[in-house]
Design an enzyme around this catalytic site. Structure first.
Site, PDB file in Angstrom:
ATOM      1  N   ASP A   1       3.268   1.652  -1.021  1.00  0.00           N
ATOM      2  CA  ASP A   1       3.220   1.389   0.425  1.00  0.00           C
ATOM      3  C   ASP A   1       2.421   2.490   1.112  1.00  0.00           C
ATOM      4  OD1 ASP A   1       3.903   0.266   2.955  1.00  0.00           O
ATOM      5  OD2 ASP A   1       5.470   1.786   3.164  1.00  0.00           O
TER       6      ASP A   1
ATOM      7  N   ASP B   1      -1.871   2.470   2.410  1.00  0.00           N
ATOM      8  CA  ASP B   1      -2.320   2.757   3.786  1.00  0.00           C
ATOM      9  C   ASP B   1      -3.387   3.851   3.770  1.00  0.00           C
ATOM     10  OD1 ASP B   1      -0.562   0.952   4.990  1.00  0.00           O
ATOM     11  OD2 ASP B   1      -0.030   2.360   6.584  1.00  0.00           O
TER      12      ASP B   1
ATOM     13  N   LYS C   1       6.500  10.367  -9.711  1.00  0.00           N
ATOM     14  CA  LYS C   1       7.024  11.698  -9.383  1.00  0.00           C
ATOM     15  C   LYS C   1       7.930  12.110 -10.541  1.00  0.00           C
ATOM     16  CE  LYS C   1       7.505  15.166  -6.443  1.00  0.00           C
ATOM     17  NZ  LYS C   1       6.388  16.081  -6.079  1.00  0.00           N
TER      18      LYS C   1
ATOM     19  N   ASP D   1       2.301  13.334  -4.791  1.00  0.00           N
ATOM     20  CA  ASP D   1       1.784  14.274  -3.782  1.00  0.00           C
ATOM     21  C   ASP D   1       0.342  14.655  -4.106  1.00  0.00           C
ATOM     22  OD1 ASP D   1       2.824  15.491  -6.062  1.00  0.00           O
ATOM     23  OD2 ASP D   1       3.554  17.282  -5.020  1.00  0.00           O
TER      24      ASP D   1
ATOM     25  N   TYR E   1      13.036  -0.138  -2.166  1.00  0.00           N
ATOM     26  CA  TYR E   1      13.042  -1.234  -1.200  1.00  0.00           C
ATOM     27  C   TYR E   1      14.165  -2.223  -1.478  1.00  0.00           C
ATOM     28  CZ  TYR E   1       8.615  -0.416   1.245  1.00  0.00           C
ATOM     29  OH  TYR E   1       7.627   0.087   2.037  1.00  0.00           O
TER      30      TYR E   1
HETATM   31  C1  IPM Z   1       3.438  -3.291   3.946  1.00  0.00           C
HETATM   32  C2  IPM Z   1       4.356  -3.055   5.108  1.00  0.00           C
HETATM   33  C3  IPM Z   1       5.749  -3.525   4.712  1.00  0.00           C
HETATM   34  C4  IPM Z   1       6.215  -2.670   3.565  1.00  0.00           C
HETATM   35  C5  IPM Z   1       6.789  -3.518   5.832  1.00  0.00           C
HETATM   36  C6  IPM Z   1       6.297  -4.220   7.073  1.00  0.00           C
HETATM   37  C7  IPM Z   1       8.087  -4.098   5.351  1.00  0.00           C
HETATM   38  O1  IPM Z   1       4.340  -1.718   5.472  1.00  0.00           O
HETATM   39  O2  IPM Z   1       3.310  -4.459   3.530  1.00  0.00           O
HETATM   40  O3  IPM Z   1       2.835  -2.337   3.469  1.00  0.00           O
HETATM   41  O4  IPM Z   1       6.742  -1.574   3.766  1.00  0.00           O
HETATM   42  O5  IPM Z   1       6.044  -3.107   2.428  1.00  0.00           O
HETATM   43 MG    MG Z   2       2.867  -0.573   4.432  1.00  0.00          MG
END
Ligand code: IPM
Ligand code: MG
Length: 353
Positions: free
Chosen positions: A243, A247, A187, A219, A142
Site C-alpha cells: 500500500d 503510493d 521487514k 525502510d 489488513y
Molecule cells: C489502496 C487504498 C486502500 C488500501 C484503502 C482505500 C482501503 O489506499 O487501494 O491503496 O489501503 O488498500
Molecule cells: Mg493505498
C-alpha cells in the site's frame, strides 16, 4: 468474444471516468468484433446512502457472476464520520476479500510526454521508469484479527506459507515476462511473518533460476525508490508495505492520476481500477482525468481476456492522445490543449486503431 462486465462507478469522479472507459471499450469492441454486456452495481458511499451499507450483498453476488469488474473510486468526506464498519473503504476490502483477489498489480511508469511532472532530478529517471509493484491483497494486517483490549488496541499481521507462495509465483511469472528482475520487500529483521515471507520467496525463486532476486527491508526499499528508482523492475511485497510503496512508486512517476491497477486471483477473473481517489471536489464537472480508468480497462483486456492486440491498441491510443497535446487540468502544462473528461475520452476513441 462476449464479455459480461460489472461496473462499479462508486463515488465522486468515479461515474465520470467509468463512463469514458466504457465508451473506449465499446469502440474497441466495434473494431475488433467483441461484445460487452454491462451491469452497473452500487458500492462505497453511494451504496451507504441508498442501502445503508457500503457493500450490498447483491453487489458482491453480481460481481461474482461477471467475467471482470471495472471500478471507479469510492469514498469522500461526506462519509468520514460514519462508524468504521460502514466506511466506504469497507466496500473495497469486502470486494477484494469476497472475490479472493490476492494479487494486486500496480504498474508505475513514466510517460515520456509527462516526464516534466516527475519530482525527481531528471538524471535519476533518464531512459524511463517502469516498475511493477506486486502487492499481496487479501492477507496480512489488513485482514488479521484486530480489536480493543481495555485501553489498548491491536492489529495482527499474519501470513500462511500458502498465501506467500501463491503471490510469489504470480510475481515471478510476471518477472519472467518483463526483465527477469525481482525485489522482494519485507521487514525480516523484526517481523516473524517477514521471515516466513523471505524463506518462502526463496523457495519459489528456485523454480525461476533465470530471475535475479534480491531482498530489501521495507525502510531501505522506501529510500532506494527515491535514491535510485531505476534499480527496480518487479517489487513483490505484502499488503500494507505494498500500500505504502505503491503510493511512493506512483508519485515518483509524477503521473499518479494516470496509473491503472489490476487485482487478480488464480483464474482469469479480475477487478480493475485507477489507483487515484474519488476527488469529490471536481465530481460531475467534466474535469477528471479518465486515462487511469481507460488504462485499467486495457489491463482488463490483457489480464482477464488475453486480448493483447486490443489492450495494446488502447494503450497506444492513450500515448498518441498525450503526444497530440491533450491534457486534463491535473496534467496540464503550458502550450498543451486543456480539455475535459469527455473530450479526453473522445480523443482516445478517435486514436484507437
Ligand atoms: C489502496 C487504498 C486502500 C488500501 C484503502 C482505500 C482501503 O489506499 O487501494 O491503496 O489501503 O488498500
Ligand atoms: Mg493505498
Amino acid at each position: 468474444m462476449k464479455i459480461r462486465l460489472a461496473l462499479i462507478p462508486g463515488d465522486g469522479i468515479g461515474p465520470d471516468i467509468v463512463k469514458e472507459a466504457v465508451r473506449v471499450l465499446d469502440k474497441t469492441a466495434d473494431i475488433y468484433g467483441h461484445e460487452f454486456e454491462y451491469r452497473t452495481l452500487l458500492a462505497g458511499g453511494c451504496a451507504i446512502d441508498r442501502t445503508g451499507e457500503p457493500l450490498p450483498a447483491e453487489t458482491l453476488e453480481c460481481a461474482k457472476e461477471s467475467d471482470a469488474v471495472l471500478l471507479g473510486a469510492v469514498g469522500g468526506p461526506k462519509w468520514d464520520n460514519v462508524p468504521s464498519s460502514l466506511r466506504p473503504e469497507k466496500a473495497l476490502l469486502g470486494l477484494r476479500g469476497g472475490l479472493g483477489l490476492f494479487c494486486n498489480l500496480r504498474p508505475a511508469m513514466l510517460y515520456d510526454e509527462l516526464a516534466g511532472a516527475c519530482p525527481l532530478r531528471s538524471e535519476l529517471v533518464e531512459g524511463g521508469l517502469n516498475v511493477m509493484v506486486v502487492r499481496e491483497l487479501t492477507g496480512g494486517i489488513y485482514f488479521g484479527e484486530r480489536g480493543r483490549d481495555g485501553d489498548s488496541a491491536y492489529d495482527t499481521m499474519r501470513y500462511s506459507k500458502g498465501e506467500v507462495e501463491r503471490i510469489a509465483r504470480k510475481a515471478f511469472e510476471i518477472a519472467m515476462k518483463r526483465n527477469k528482475k525481482l525485489t522482494s520487500v519485507d521487514k525480516a529483521n523484526i517481523l516473524e511473518s517477514s521471515r516466513l515471507w523471505r524463506a518462502t520467496v526463496d523457495e519459489v525463486a528456485a523454480d525461476y533460476p533465470e530471475v535475479a532476486v534480491n531482498h530489501l527491508y521495507v525502510d531501505n526499499a522506501a529510500m532506494q525508490l527515491v535514491r535510485n528508482p531505476k534499480q527496480f523492475d518487479v517489487i513483490l511485497t505484502e499488503n500494507m508495505f505494498g500500500d505504502i510503496l505503491s503510493d511512493e512508486a506512483s508519485m515518483i512517476t509524477g503521473s499518479i492520476g494516470m496509473l491503472p491497477s489490476a487485482s487478480l486471483r488464480s483464474d482469469s477473473f479480475g477487478m480493475y481500477e485507477p489507483i487515484h481517489g474519488s476527488a469529490p471536489d471536481i465530481a460531475g464537472q467534466n474535469k477528471a482525468n479518465p486515462l487511469a480508468t481507460i488504462l485499467s480497462a486495457a489491463m482488463m483486456l490483457r489480464y482477464s481476456f488475453s486480448l493483447t492486440k486490443e489492450a495494446d491498441a488502447i494503450e497506444k491510443a492513450v500515448e498518441d492522445t498525450l503526444r497530440q497535446g491533450w491534457r486534463t487540468a491535473d496534467i496540464y502544462t503550458e502550450g498543451c490543449r486543456l480539455c475535459g473528461t469527455v473530450e479526453m475520452g473522445d480523443a482516445v476513441i478517435s486514436n484507437i486503431k
